[in-house]
Enzyme design. Structure first.
Site, PDB file in Angstrom:
ATOM      1  N   ASP A   9       0.864  -1.162   0.000  1.00 29.79           N
ATOM      2  CA  ASP A   9       0.000   0.000   0.000  1.00 29.79           C
ATOM      3  C   ASP A   9       0.918   1.235   0.000  1.00 29.79           C
ATOM      4  OD1 ASP A   9      -2.418   1.592   0.627  1.00 29.79           O
ATOM      5  OD2 ASP A   9      -1.448   1.833   2.573  1.00 29.79           O
ATOM      6  N   ASP A  11      -0.060   5.154   0.776  1.00 29.47           N
ATOM      7  CA  ASP A  11      -0.276   6.113   1.871  1.00 29.47           C
ATOM      8  C   ASP A  11      -0.305   5.390   3.209  1.00 29.47           C
ATOM      9  OD1 ASP A  11      -0.729   8.237   0.022  1.00 29.47           O
ATOM     10  OD2 ASP A  11      -2.785   7.554  -0.242  1.00 29.47           O
ATOM     11  N   GLY A  46      -7.364   3.904   3.042  1.00 32.89           N
ATOM     12  CA  GLY A  46      -7.597   2.941   1.964  1.00 32.89           C
ATOM     13  C   GLY A  46      -8.901   3.140   1.211  1.00 32.89           C
ATOM     14  N   SER A 116      -5.211   5.370  -4.247  1.00 30.66           N
ATOM     15  CA  SER A 116      -5.072   6.799  -4.560  1.00 30.66           C
ATOM     16  C   SER A 116      -4.863   7.084  -6.042  1.00 30.66           C
ATOM     17  CB  SER A 116      -3.905   7.392  -3.774  1.00 30.66           C
ATOM     18  OG  SER A 116      -3.721   8.742  -4.150  1.00 30.66           O
TER      19      SER A 116
HETATM   20  P1  B16 Z   1      -6.900  10.073  -3.589  1.00 28.98           P
HETATM   21  P2  B16 Z   1      -3.778   3.969  -0.044  1.00 28.98           P
HETATM   22  C1  B16 Z   1      -5.727   5.791  -0.090  1.00 28.98           C
HETATM   23  O1  B16 Z   1      -4.425   5.406  -0.403  1.00 28.98           O
HETATM   24  C2  B16 Z   1      -5.730   6.590   1.195  1.00 28.98           C
HETATM   25  O2  B16 Z   1      -5.410   5.751   2.296  1.00 28.98           O
HETATM   26  C3  B16 Z   1      -7.106   7.170   1.418  1.00 28.98           C
HETATM   27  O3  B16 Z   1      -7.093   7.954   2.603  1.00 28.98           O
HETATM   28  C4  B16 Z   1      -7.490   8.024   0.210  1.00 28.98           C
HETATM   29  O4  B16 Z   1      -8.805   8.566   0.373  1.00 28.98           O
HETATM   30  C5  B16 Z   1      -7.443   7.164  -1.057  1.00 28.98           C
HETATM   31  O5  B16 Z   1      -6.137   6.622  -1.188  1.00 28.98           O
HETATM   32  C6  B16 Z   1      -7.787   7.932  -2.302  1.00 28.98           C
HETATM   33  O6  B16 Z   1      -6.811   8.907  -2.500  1.00 28.98           O
HETATM   34  O7  B16 Z   1      -7.875  11.081  -3.112  1.00 28.98           O
HETATM   35  O8  B16 Z   1      -5.470  10.602  -3.612  1.00 28.98           O
HETATM   36  O9  B16 Z   1      -7.286   9.434  -4.902  1.00 28.98           O
HETATM   37  O10 B16 Z   1      -3.709   3.935   1.449  1.00 28.98           O
HETATM   38  O11 B16 Z   1      -4.671   2.916  -0.664  1.00 28.98           O
HETATM   39  O12 B16 Z   1      -2.424   4.054  -0.691  1.00 28.98           O
HETATM   40 MG    MG Z   2      -2.840   3.167   3.338  1.00 27.17          MG
END
Ligand code: B16
Ligand code: MG
Length: 211
Positions: A9, A11, A46, A116
C-alpha cells in the site's frame, strides 16, 4: 509459505502521505463546520476520495447535492496536492529504500497497490517508481478497498497468483481487501495496532526476517 511478490500500500505504508490526507480533510471539515478528528480519519484509510467524503458528511446536519459534494472532494484534493508539491526524494526514508532493495536482491517482485489517484504524482516526487515491477492504483480500478480489485490487478501485473503474494497495509479496509483476494497480509501502523493481518510489522524492515 513461499512469497514471490510483495504488494505495498502507498499512503501510510511506503510514505507518510496519510498525514497529508488527514490535514487536507481537516481543512475542508473545518470550513464546513463539521467535527472531524484522527479517529474518524482512521476510517478513511484505503477508502476512495468519494467514500471518504461520505464518511465525513455523516457528522453533518445538512445534506448536500452531488454537485456540492464534487466541489468538496475537488477542494480537498487541491489542498492535498498542494501538500504533495512539497514532497521530495528526501522524504522517502532511507531504511525503506534499503528494505525494498534487499527484497529485490532476494528475488522478490515488488508492486504498489493503492486506492489513490495521486499515486503517479507521489511516485514521481519521491523518485521511487523504478523500485517497483508493477503499479496498480486508484486510476485503474472501479471498486476501492475493501474490494480486492487493486491488489488482484497488481498481482496480475506482477504475473503472480494471490497465494504467492503478501499484501502490506496500514488500513483495516486494506487488510480486508487482501484477505478477500486470497493474499497473505501483513499490517503496519493503525492496522497493526488493531491486531489485523496474518503478520504484524513494527517497521517495514521486519519483512526481511520473515520471508
Ligand atoms: P486520492 P492507499 C488511499 O491510499 C488513502 O489511504 C485514502 O485515505 C485516500 O482517500 C485514497 O487513497 C484515495 O486517495 O484522493 O489521492 O485518490 O492507502 O490505498 O495508498
Ligand atoms: Mg494506506
Amino acid at each position: 509459505m513461499d512469497i514471490k511478490g510483495i504488494i505495498f500500500d502507498l499512503d501510510g505504508v511506503l510514505c507518510s502521505t496519510d498525514e497529508y490526507h488527514y490535514r487536507a480533510w481537516k481543512q475542508l471539515a473545518d470550513e464546513l463546520g463539521i467535527p472531524f478528528d484522527r479517529k474518524i480519519n482512521d476510517r478513511l484509510r484505503g477508502v476512495s476520495r468519494e467514500k471518504s467524503l461520505e464518511i465525513i458528511l455523516e457528522k453533518s446536519s445538512k445534506s448536500y447535492t452531488e454537485e456540492e459534494k464534487r466541489r468538496f472532494a475537488d477542494s480537498k484534493n487541491r489542498t492535498y496536492r498542494q501538500l504533495l508539491s512539497e514532497l521530495t526524494k528526501n522524504d522517502f526514508p532511507k531504511d525503506v529504500t534499503d528494505t525494498l532493495l534487499r527484497l529485490k536482491k532476494a528475488g522478490k517482485r515488488l508492486a504498489v497497490g493503492s486506492s489513490s489517484k495521486n499515486t503517479p504524482l507521489i511516485l514521481e516526487r519521491l523518485e521511487i517508481r523504478n523500485l517497483f515491477d508493477a503499479v496498480a492504483d486508484g486510476n485503474d480500478i472501479v471498486h476501492s478497498k475493501p474490494d480486492p480489485e487493486v491488489f488482484l490487478l497488481a498481482a496480475k501485473r506482477l504475473g503472480l497468483a494471490p497465494r504467492d503474494c503478501l499484501v502490506v497495509e496500514d488500513a483495516e479496509s486494506g487488510i480486508q481487501a487482501g484477505k478477500a483476494g486470497g493474499f497473505y497480509t501483513a499490517s503496519v501502523g493503525e492496522a497493526a495496532r488493531l491486531g489485523l493481518g496474518d503478520f504484524r510489522l513494527g517497521r517495514l524492515g521486519d519483512l526481511l526476517g520473515m520471508i
